[in-house]
Design a protein around this motif. Structure first.
Motif, PDB file in Angstrom:
ATOM      1  N   ALA A   1      -5.033  -5.933  -1.292  1.00 38.33           N
ATOM      2  CA  ALA A   1      -4.646  -4.654  -1.048  1.00 38.33           C
ATOM      3  C   ALA A   1      -5.341  -4.095   0.321  1.00 38.33           C
ATOM      4  O   ALA A   1      -4.669  -3.657   1.269  1.00 38.33           O
ATOM      5  CB  ALA A   1      -4.635  -3.758  -2.150  1.00 38.33           C
ATOM      6  N   LYS A   2      -6.706  -4.408   0.301  1.00 41.26           N
ATOM      7  CA  LYS A   2      -7.559  -4.096   1.425  1.00 41.26           C
ATOM      8  C   LYS A   2      -7.085  -4.877   2.388  1.00 41.26           C
ATOM      9  O   LYS A   2      -6.908  -4.361   3.597  1.00 41.26           O
ATOM     10  CB  LYS A   2      -8.751  -4.292   0.959  1.00 41.26           C
ATOM     11  N   ALA A   3      -6.796  -6.138   2.281  1.00 47.15           N
ATOM     12  CA  ALA A   3      -6.742  -7.181   3.407  1.00 47.15           C
ATOM     13  C   ALA A   3      -5.478  -7.009   4.055  1.00 47.15           C
ATOM     14  O   ALA A   3      -5.273  -7.205   5.125  1.00 47.15           O
ATOM     15  CB  ALA A   3      -6.883  -8.535   2.778  1.00 47.15           C
ATOM     16  N   THR A   4      -4.395  -6.251   3.496  1.00 47.61           N
ATOM     17  CA  THR A   4      -3.361  -6.047   3.932  1.00 47.61           C
ATOM     18  C   THR A   4      -3.032  -4.698   4.476  1.00 47.61           C
ATOM     19  O   THR A   4      -1.864  -4.289   5.096  1.00 47.61           O
ATOM     20  CB  THR A   4      -2.136  -6.390   3.142  1.00 47.61           C
ATOM     21  N   GLY A   5      -3.898  -3.597   4.238  1.00 48.45           N
ATOM     22  CA  GLY A   5      -3.864  -2.405   4.771  1.00 48.45           C
ATOM     23  C   GLY A   5      -3.335  -1.666   3.927  1.00 48.45           C
ATOM     24  O   GLY A   5      -2.911  -0.470   4.191  1.00 48.45           O
ATOM     25  N   ALA A   6      -2.905  -1.983   2.739  1.00 43.63           N
ATOM     26  CA  ALA A   6      -2.244  -1.447   1.739  1.00 43.63           C
ATOM     27  C   ALA A   6      -2.902  -0.269   0.968  1.00 43.63           C
ATOM     28  O   ALA A   6      -2.384   0.900   0.420  1.00 43.63           O
ATOM     29  CB  ALA A   6      -1.300  -2.164   0.885  1.00 43.63           C
ATOM     30  N   ALA A   7      -4.465  -0.410   0.864  1.00 41.42           N
ATOM     31  CA  ALA A   7      -5.067   0.364   0.112  1.00 41.42           C
ATOM     32  C   ALA A   7      -5.193   1.614   0.527  1.00 41.42           C
ATOM     33  O   ALA A   7      -5.186   1.868   1.823  1.00 41.42           O
ATOM     34  CB  ALA A   7      -6.490  -0.323  -0.070  1.00 41.42           C
ATOM     35  N   MET A   8      -4.986   2.471  -0.250  1.00 37.48           N
ATOM     36  CA  MET A   8      -5.006   3.864   0.149  1.00 37.48           C
ATOM     37  C   MET A   8      -6.580   4.601   0.060  1.00 37.48           C
ATOM     38  O   MET A   8      -7.046   4.761  -1.127  1.00 37.48           O
ATOM     39  CB  MET A   8      -4.052   4.905  -0.477  1.00 37.48           C
ATOM     40  N   TYR A   9      -7.055   5.005   1.097  1.00 34.20           N
ATOM     41  CA  TYR A   9      -8.516   5.740   0.974  1.00 34.20           C
ATOM     42  C   TYR A   9      -7.908   7.244   1.459  1.00 34.20           C
ATOM     43  O   TYR A   9      -6.815   7.679   1.731  1.00 34.20           O
ATOM     44  CB  TYR A   9      -9.224   5.251   2.546  1.00 34.20           C
ATOM     45  N   THR A  10      -9.053   8.228   1.264  1.00 31.89           N
ATOM     46  CA  THR A  10      -8.812   9.594   1.147  1.00 31.89           C
ATOM     47  C   THR A  10      -7.884  10.265   2.308  1.00 31.89           C
ATOM     48  O   THR A  10      -7.163  10.740   2.511  1.00 31.89           O
ATOM     49  CB  THR A  10     -10.117  10.367   0.827  1.00 31.89           C
ATOM     50  N   ASP A  11      -8.401   9.784   3.673  1.00 30.17           N
ATOM     51  CA  ASP A  11      -7.832  10.187   4.703  1.00 30.17           C
ATOM     52  C   ASP A  11      -6.435   9.390   4.983  1.00 30.17           C
ATOM     53  O   ASP A  11      -5.704   9.951   5.944  1.00 30.17           O
ATOM     54  CB  ASP A  11      -8.854   9.856   6.209  1.00 30.17           C
ATOM     55  N   ASP A  12      -6.015   8.549   4.348  1.00 29.37           N
ATOM     56  CA  ASP A  12      -4.712   8.014   4.269  1.00 29.37           C
ATOM     57  C   ASP A  12      -3.742   8.851   3.654  1.00 29.37           C
ATOM     58  O   ASP A  12      -2.689   8.566   3.619  1.00 29.37           O
ATOM     59  CB  ASP A  12      -4.695   6.522   3.713  1.00 29.37           C
ATOM     60  N   ILE A  13      -4.251   9.840   2.936  1.00 32.22           N
ATOM     61  CA  ILE A  13      -3.177  10.625   2.209  1.00 32.22           C
ATOM     62  C   ILE A  13      -2.805  11.829   3.083  1.00 32.22           C
ATOM     63  O   ILE A  13      -3.383  12.476   3.890  1.00 32.22           O
ATOM     64  CB  ILE A  13      -4.069  11.516   0.881  1.00 32.22           C
ATOM     65  N   ALA A  14      -1.269  11.892   3.018  1.00 29.34           N
ATOM     66  CA  ALA A  14      -0.849  13.020   3.987  1.00 29.34           C
ATOM     67  C   ALA A  14       0.220  13.754   2.716  1.00 29.34           C
ATOM     68  O   ALA A  14       1.310  13.194   2.189  1.00 29.34           O
ATOM     69  CB  ALA A  14      -0.110  12.653   4.771  1.00 29.34           C
TER      70      ALA A  14
END
Ligand SMILES: Cc1cc2nc3c(=O)[nH]c(=O)nc-3n(C[C@H](O)[C@H](O)[C@H](O)COP(=O)(O)OP(=O)(O)OC[C@H]3O[C@@H](n4cnc5c(N)ncnc54)[C@H](O)[C@@H]3O)c2cc1C
Ligand code: SF4
Ligand code: FES
Ligand code: FES
Lengths: 340, 812, 178
Positions: free
Chosen positions: B30-43
């Motif tokens: 998930a991290k390697a493909t950019g799918a992991a959601m971090y806090t600033d990824d929340i909209a």
């Protein structure tokens, strides 16, 4: 995010269009090449132009070519990475290729241009900061304020010329080709600088640097660049040393030059370099004595200031060491001088 | 509650299937493909953006704040100041001295004063410029010694002890007598500068307030539970109406283990505006938020016999705390309490004082409180070795604390692999043929350390479990783990997956982990003090061992065999021979697919999938699930503060580093670090090695490059990743992680910690290696080239003039 | 403006002063590109522009018009579209080698590595380190990242990747373990 201030972006597709645009917009416009210096500075609100004129789509500014007389013509928009890896630059201007190879980190070398590097804004630890930080300090002479924090009571800004390529270009006798509303002009890079950290170059509003002409170097030309910095990548120079040795028959030096940067507002040439080096023979005691002496001379003539972050006494101590090592590297056809 | 259960170090079904292997992480791809959601990824729909107005003064009274113009600006929805969030908080219940926005006074440059919520960041930034704050500047304390010498005006009003944040004095045995009788005493001053975490993800929080009165805060925190409590306190919302979620986290290292201004601010602004609100700190703001490693000024006296046996250690430490308490009380204890291994001290005394200063607050950074004293002490030990002409590794061996013992300050030591760590680094680095024998300019140094693996002390005293988990067993064959643990990149979610799959005999993909969501997960105290693997691991095993017998029973009854003949292997259940043998022939490793028949089936053995087994059990016992918990045993010395620094287990580390010194430039290059670390058991050696390498890298960086501080104006000297220089690939030495396993009797399958301990020895080992290389002792961090050159000159001058005394502190 | 990202042309509306990173993250929802400094210092925002790793926080979105942009989200689908199986080999190796700790630096790191291998299929260890020297990682100490890339190079050369320190030196293990 660290937001950019608002502006209008213009993307001319020819040099003529760019010149016209800049004339129309006057002082409210700024030129952007790779943007790797301009944009962080704008994010810090050091510049808040109303219009940004990008040169990214101007074909006339690209490429590295050679004139029939052997002059290397480097377009202002040639990327730093291109210069570092160009065969002709490596051959004809090794110091420049080496300096370019040590600019910033790999990604930024692909975005940054040689024109932007020559025109890099001077740097200072009290200046390259956010608006908030500078406001907390009470600003300074270079931007929004009235005092200098580097030289107490100083009336002149001494922010440091920090472009790695500039001193190399000086040893190469480069000539800048500039176009403005009043037409075309050329200026030797030596004549281009001002001793004022606020604006250290003679480029009028609306002028565009088009190309950098590097005169042919003789077959025995050698050059090297030495860069002092904390990390092996990314960091600006804490000290930069460019040198030139044109070597003739019997390994005798026929021409020499030595220019240092990251000291004050403009790169500093050691004027005695030529006379001290000329006619010494590489590999001899005499040559070693000459470079030692130049190291000592440079140490005497150059002062480090608290403009650049870090230990300024150590930087000063490194002047003779880097002068010597860089000249040695040039003599040996090596370089760059860099700790990793 | 199954506290104090000791689960044993053996594989639950015979041989380990997952534990001990270099497995992928649950969230790696998930991290390697950019799918992991971090806090600033929340909209969130309608989300507003908030920004903080910060103090330009290091110390000032706030006379007035006028936000009228800001509020009138188009796009601005709300402006709040200290008066809207006046309730104090702080990570420790005894030192709640912070407010989300300054109330009445500011205490460092960059302290939050007001916050704006607007339609976008540009509008919020524009509004900040329109807020007018009138300040009355006060004298700013930038030096802890000044803070201790005077306190008019005080940094915090109304304290009995002026600018003293905390003072601890503890003595074990008669140190003065021991030192008086010692054959040799080394005495010197050591300085540890400040450093900061510099996780690449800046702090971010999103607040949402529903019309139903439920407040949700997503935050880049490593302590969801404490943020939950602090939000309830400051916002005066009952805790059951608050939900805190930690999304994927982009690094922490202790820098996200306090409740921070932005979490309260987004919550308050969401409540005020009825809109979701996000705040993302700029990198500069992260530097002001800080909580990094405390600068310490340390005086040490260490006495030994002629044979190199330690008889007494005496330390006086002044700690520069910055403007607020944060974890400072604990730091002040840790600075002394954590030094008493891996060597046996006959007597010990420390006196540590944390002073407030007008600088960004310090806090816990990887190796909290103990990295600084460790540096001082291990350099002393090296000096002792050279004075007594004993090999530096040998002198360490002569003072081994040993296992299953108690330290001079009453800490219980269980497993201890330190002796083996020394052997390993000595061997791997060819120490015997190289130390003291390399050409001038090149050298090797050694250092050791010990660190806590969890702490027995919850941050607020309470008798509830320190770690708790819940398992949901689904008829699909999936087990979902709910854990309050904070995965901050160290891999605690992955460890949970491995342990549960191991305990229940499942394939890895049959276990999914939900973590750090206060609505869904039982409380865990968070990712600090290297507690997750040890404590949550034990809680997980506890839960598995409650539910496993039910499933086994259901299958056994179905087959009408004794439960001992039912075995789960990689997601299939097989019937063992009678008497039970090892599950012969079952494919090892691999991702077993439930439903595929195991090779044993061909041999006529009965088998079924885990899903079928779960279904049998669910039919028999109702919905399947279990909770598990862990509490440490009662630990610690029987004196005030004796529990601080008491851990259920300790990890041990030894480093050998090789350096080269350019005597002309003064630059030290760390060429290689051999890191031997006793992690109990490596549940996943690759992840353990990753922690060891990351720790050692960080230690090397602190020694050679990084410095966090303010300039003479009280402003942060360079709040950016350009000026706060963290090493790049080309600045990082070769790192050799050498895992030592001591199998702790109380750790999950014998595991202890690996995330913090392996940082400690790097710094003193570099100093010691520089001594080997060029004969100078570096005692003031960071080891900049300028200091090296100065020391080399001093050495030369000393050699030219009268010979320097052999001992800095004088032999007796 | 029209931006070509991961093979798709997007019609995006954003003011002139928005950076490529901002448009990717907050207009297109491609949040895999991270922000750690927003001014060129960390490399977390690295994306591929015409195949070259670039710092997207210092490129204006409009300046990227007409260029091929690949973000971390694009690698796996592109790999599948080219007939590959599973994730891109660089992504897979990073996972396999433990290089992904917090993961925040890794989209930039993986793209820098991807571009290097596209350009130089068999780089030396030093070339790998240099190519990644503009991507800061705070978690790993870089070792497992370099090992991940080295493993791909080794496979391409048809040799076994070098053993890692803890595999090679079994000295610390208790006898009989594993
Ligand atoms: C993290 C980081 C590290 C860096 N490290 C280094 C380093 O080590 N050494 C170094 O030398 N630089 C460094 N830089 C600065 C910069 O990346 C380089 O100097 C680069 O070459 C600048 O080129 P550019 O095209 O991006 O310039 P821009 O930012 O586009 O322009 C710089 C200035 O020149 C003007 N300008 C540019 N081109 C023209 C033109 N043709 N005509 C008229 N005006 C023009 C612009 O108006 C602007 O004022 C670093 C930058 C960053 C962000
Ligand atoms: S030298 Fe620095 S502080 Fe002084 S005026 Fe120039 S930028 Fe400002
Ligand atoms: S976010 Fe772009 S370089 Fe750091
Ligand atoms: S994995 Fe966390 S910053 Fe690189």
């Amino acid at each position: 995010m660290l937001r950019l201030p608002r502006f209008e972006l213009r993307q001319p597709t020819s040099l003529g269009e760019a010149v016209t645009l800049l004339r129309e917009e006057g002082a409210g416009a700024m030129v952007m090449a790779g943007g790797t210096d301009l944009l962080p500075n704008m994010k810090h609100e050091l510049f808040t132009p109303r219009v940004v004129v990008s040169l990214g789509r101007v074909p006339e500014l690209r490429g590295i070519t050679r004139d029939p007389d052997g002059t290397l013509v480097v377009g202002a928009m040639a990327r730093i990475a291109e210069i570092a890896s160009s065969e002709s630059v490596r051959k004809q201007a090794p110091a420049l290729a080496q300096a370019a190879g040590l600019v910033a980190g790999p990604q930024l070398r692909r975005a940054g241009t040689i024109g932007g590097n020559v025109l890099l804004d001077t740097r200072c630890q009290y200046y390259n900061q956010s608006y908030f930080w500078r406001s907390a300090l009470g600003f300074c002479l270079k931007k929004d304020g009235v005092v200098c924090h580097v030289v107490a009571g100083g009336s002149r800004c001494v922010a440091a010329a920090s472009a790695d390529c500039a001193p190399a270009l000086m040893t190469l006798g480069a000539v800048l080709e500039i176009v403005g509303a009043n037409g075309h002009r050329t200026v030797a890079i030596d004549e281009f600088w001002l001793g004022d950290g606020i604006v250290n170059r003679r480029l009028a509003v609306g002028e565009i640097l088009v190309a950098i002409r590097i005169p042919p170097t003789p077959p025995g030309h050698r050059g090297a660049y030495g860069k002092l910095r904390e990390r092996g990548s990314i960091d600006f120079p804490l000290l930069g040393v460019a040198c030139r040795l044109d070597v003739g028959d019997g390994d005798r030096v026929e021409h020499g030059d030595l220019v240092l940067t990251a000291l004050a507002a403009r790169p500093k040439r050691i004027p005695q370099a030529a006379s001290r080096l000329v006619s010494t023979r590489l590999g001899t005691e005499e040559f070693r004595a000459a470079i030692d002496e130049l190291g000592a001379l440079a140490h005497r003539q150059c002062h480090t200031l608290a403009n650049v972050p870090g230990d300024q006494e150590w930087r000063r101590e490194m002047i003779p060491v880097y002068v010597r090592r860089t000249l040695q590297a040039a003599a040996a056809g090596n370089g760059p001088v860099h700790h990793v | 509650m199954a506290s104090r259960d000791i689960h044993g170090i053996d594989a639950p079904w015979g041989a380990f299937r997952h534990v001990g292997r270099d497995l992928r992480k649950v969230d790696g791809l998930a991290k390697a493909t950019g799918a992991a959601m971090y806090t600033d990824d929340i909209a969130l729909p309608g989300m507003l953006h908030a920004k903080t107005l910060r103090s330009p003064h290091a110390h000032a009274r706030i006379r007035s704040i006028d936000a009228a113009d800001a509020l009138r600006l188009a796009g601005v929805h709300a402006v709040i100041t200290g008066e809207h969030l006046p309730v104090t908080y702080g990570i420790l219940p005894w030192t709640q001295d912070e407010t989300a926005l300054a109330v009445g006074k500011v205490r460092f440059v960059g302290e939050p004063v007001a916050a704006v919520a607007a339609v976008d960041e540009d509008a919020a930034n524009a509004a900040l410029k329109l807020i007018r704050v009138e300040y009355e500047p006060l004298h700013a304390y930038l030096d802890p010694f000044e803070s201790l010498a005077r306190h008019d005006p005080p940094i915090h009003e109304g304290r009995k002890d002026g600018n003293v944040s905390k003072h601890v004095h503890l003595a074990f045995g008669d140190v003065d007598a021991a030192l008086a009788e010692a054959d040799v005493v080394i005495e010197d001053d050591y300085v540890f500068h400040g450093t900061t975490h510099a996780a690449i993800e800046p702090h971010c929080a999103v607040g949402h307030y529903g019309a139903d009165g439920v407040l949700t805060v997503w935050s880049s925190t490593q302590i969801t539970h404490y943020v939950h409590r602090a939000l309830a306190r400051v916002l005066d919302v009952p805790a059951h109406r608050i939900r805190v979620i930690q999304p994927c986290l982009g690094g922490a290292f202790g820098g996200k283990s306090d409740p921070f201004s932005l979490e309260f601010v987004v919550a308050k602004l969401a409540m005020t505006t009825g809109r979701p609100v996000k705040m993302l700190y700029t990198r500069e703001e992260v530097f002001y938020t800080h909580r990094g490693r405390h600068p310490m000024h340390m005086r040490y006296r260490t006495g030994a016999t002629r044979e190199g046996r330690l008889v007494g250690v005496d330390a006086t430490i002044v700690i520069d705390g910055g403007a607020y308490s944060s974890y400072g009380l604990v730091t002040t204890y840790y600075a002394g309490q954590l030094l008493t291994g891996p060597y046996a001290f006959a007597t010990y005394r420390f006196d540590s004082t944390r002073a407030f200063t007008n600088k960004p607050p310090c806090g816990p950074k990887r190796g909290h409180g103990s990295v600084q004293p460790r540096f001082a002490f291990e350099v002393q030990l090296d000096e002792l070795a050279s004075t007594l002409e004993i090999d530096p590794i040998e002198i360490r061996r002569r003072n081994l604390l040993g296992e299953h013992t108690t330290t001079v300050n009453g800490q219980r030591i269980t497993s201890n692999g330190f002796a083996r760590c020394l052997d390993v680094v000595e061997h791997a680095s060819n120490w015997k043929t190289r130390h003291g024998q390399l050409p001038f300019g090149r050298g090797m140094g050694v250092a050791g350390s010990m660190y806590i693996s969890g702490t027995n002390y919850p941050i607020y005293p309470n008798p509830m479990p320190q770690a708790a988990v819940q398992l949901k067993i689904d008829r699909s064959g999936l087990v979902t783990v709910f854990t309050g643990a904070n995965d901050i990149g160290q891999g605690s979610n992955s460890i949970a997956q491995y342990l549960v799959a191991e305990e229940l005999g499942l394939a890895l993909d049959q276990v999914r982990v939900v973590s750090a969501d206060t609505d869904l997960c039982p409380v865990d105290l968070g990712a600090y003090s290297s507690r997750e693997t040890f404590m949550v691991g034990n809680a997980l095993i506890d839960a598995c061992r409650k539910v496993r017998p039910l499933v086994v029973r259901a299958v056994a009854d179905h087959w009408q065999v004794d439960p001992s003949r039912v075995r789960f292997v990689d997601g299939v259940v097989v019937e063992l021979d009678d008497p039970p043998l090892q599950p012969a022939g079952v494919a090892v490793g691999g991702e077993a697919r439930p439903g595929a028949s195991p090779p044993d089936a061909a041999a006529g053995r009965r088998w079924m999938t885990a899903a079928e087994a779960f279904q049998l059990a669910e039919a028999r016992f109702d919905t399947l699930g279990a909770t598990g918990a862990y509490n440490t045993p009662t630990l610690g010395g029987d004196y005030r503060g004796g529990t601080i620094g008491a851990a259920p287990a300790y990890s041990f580390t030894a480093h050998v580093v090789e350096v080269s010194v350019d005597v002309e430039t003064g630059r030290i290059t760390c060429e290689k670090v051999w890191i031997a670390h006793d992690c109990g058991r490596a549940l996943n050696p690759m992840l353990v090695a990753g922690q060891m390498e990351g720790s050692a890298y960080m230690g090397v960086a602190e020694a050679l490059m990084e410095a966090h501080g303010v300039n003479r104006f009280g402003l942060h000297a360079g709040p950016s990743l350009l000026d706060y220089r963290i090493p790049t690939t080309v600045d990082t030495p070769e790192l050799a992680a050498l895992i030592v396993e001591s199998l702790d009797p109380e750790g999950p399958y014998g595991a202890k910690e690996a995330g913090e301990g392996p940082l400690h020895p790097a710094i003193p080992a570099i100093s010691n290696a520089v001594f080997d290389a060029v004969g100078i002792r570096l005692k003031h961090l960071p080891f900049t080239p300028g200091k090296v050159l100065a020391a080399l000159r001093a050495r030369k001058d000393a050699a030219a003039g009268t010979p320097a005394p052999a001992l800095a502190g004088g032999a007796r | 403006m029209h931006l070509k990202v991961n093979g798709d042309v997007h019609d995006v509306d954003a003011p002139d002063h928005w950076t490529l990173l901002e448009v990717l993250r907050y207009r297109l929802g491609l949040t895999g590109s991270k922000q750690g400094c927003d001014k060129g210092d960390c490399g977390a925002c690295t994306v591929l522009v015409d195949g070259e790793p670039m710092i997207s926080c210092l490129i204006l979105a409009r300046e990227a018009e007409g260029r091929e942009i690949v973000t971390i989200e694009g690698l796996w689908p592109l790999h599948l579209a080219r007939g590959g199986e599973g994730p891109d080999p660089v992504q897979d190796a990073f996972d396999r080698y433990g290089a992904l700790q917090c993961g925040f630096c890794q989209s930039g790191m993986i793209l820098s590595a991807r571009a290097l291998l596209d350009r130089t299929p068999s780089p030396t260890d030093e070339e790998i380190a240099r190519a990644l020297s503009g991507n800061l990682c705070r978690c790993t100490g870089y070792t497992q990242i370099l090992q991940a890339v080295q493993s791909i190079v080794a496979r391409a050369r048809g040799v076994e990747p070098p053993r890692r320190s803890w595999e090679a030196a079994n000295v610390g293990r208790q006898a009989g373990e594993r």
